[in-house]
Design a protein around this motif. Sequence first.
Motif, mmCIF file in Angstrom:
data_model
loop_
_atom_site.group_PDB
_atom_site.id
_atom_site.type_symbol
_atom_site.label_atom_id
_atom_site.label_comp_id
_atom_site.label_asym_id
_atom_site.label_seq_id
_atom_site.Cartn_x
_atom_site.Cartn_y
_atom_site.Cartn_z
ATOM 1 N N VAL A 173 0.834 -1.195 0.000
ATOM 2 C CA VAL A 173 0.000 0.000 0.000
ATOM 3 C C VAL A 173 0.873 1.249 0.000
ATOM 4 C CG1 VAL A 173 -1.626 1.344 1.417
ATOM 5 C CG2 VAL A 173 -2.028 -1.075 1.016
ATOM 6 N N LYS A 174 2.027 1.189 0.651
ATOM 7 C CA LYS A 174 2.937 2.335 0.656
ATOM 8 C C LYS A 174 3.525 2.597 -0.726
ATOM 9 C CE LYS A 174 4.258 2.114 5.500
ATOM 10 N NZ LYS A 174 5.334 1.867 6.456
ATOM 11 N N LYS A 175 3.544 1.579 -1.581
ATOM 12 C CA LYS A 175 4.078 1.745 -2.932
ATOM 13 C C LYS A 175 3.070 2.383 -3.888
ATOM 14 C CE LYS A 175 7.037 -2.362 -2.788
ATOM 15 N NZ LYS A 175 7.262 -3.675 -3.418
ATOM 16 N N VAL A 176 1.809 2.418 -3.513
ATOM 17 C CA VAL A 176 0.764 2.926 -4.394
ATOM 18 C C VAL A 176 0.944 4.423 -4.599
ATOM 19 C CG1 VAL A 176 -1.728 3.315 -4.608
ATOM 20 C CG2 VAL A 176 -0.879 1.153 -3.718
ATOM 21 N N VAL A 177 0.804 4.856 -5.844
ATOM 22 C CA VAL A 177 0.848 6.285 -6.155
ATOM 23 C C VAL A 177 -0.595 6.774 -6.167
ATOM 24 C CG1 VAL A 177 1.530 8.021 -7.835
ATOM 25 C CG2 VAL A 177 2.926 5.968 -7.526
ATOM 26 N N TRP A 178 -0.951 7.507 -5.133
ATOM 27 C CA TRP A 178 -2.313 7.977 -5.000
ATOM 28 C C TRP A 178 -2.507 9.211 -5.867
ATOM 29 C CZ3 TRP A 178 -5.332 4.597 -2.778
ATOM 30 C CH2 TRP A 178 -4.773 3.693 -1.881
#
Length: 127
Positions: free
Chosen positions: A78-83
Amino acid sequence: MATSEVQTVSASGDKMRLAVAGALVIAALVAFSMLSAQGSLVQWAGLLVGLAAAVAVFFTSETGRQLLAFGRDAVREVKKVVWPERKEAMQITAYVFGFVVVMAVFLWLTDKTLEWVFYDLILGWKK
């Protein structure tokens, strides 16, 4: 030559931990029902202590450790996701709402057209 990592897991010990965790959950529920005469504070304390003990025993089992590892991996992913930025999120939301409105109008027109064809033209049922 590739080396493979060998894991030794005590299947019977692991099953025993899971059984103890299940028994602790059942004991917590029984304690909750049996302590109703002692007052709600004691009743809820018995339930929470029993459930906490069951969770602690569960996380000492291989299944519990795998669940924790899965949770850590999920957080890492989830920390790798580019929001999206706020502007982009608002645009995408507007596109979705616009598409929903267009589809609603299209389906309404299709329904009314089919209603007119079947009831007025084919069956002759005038309103």
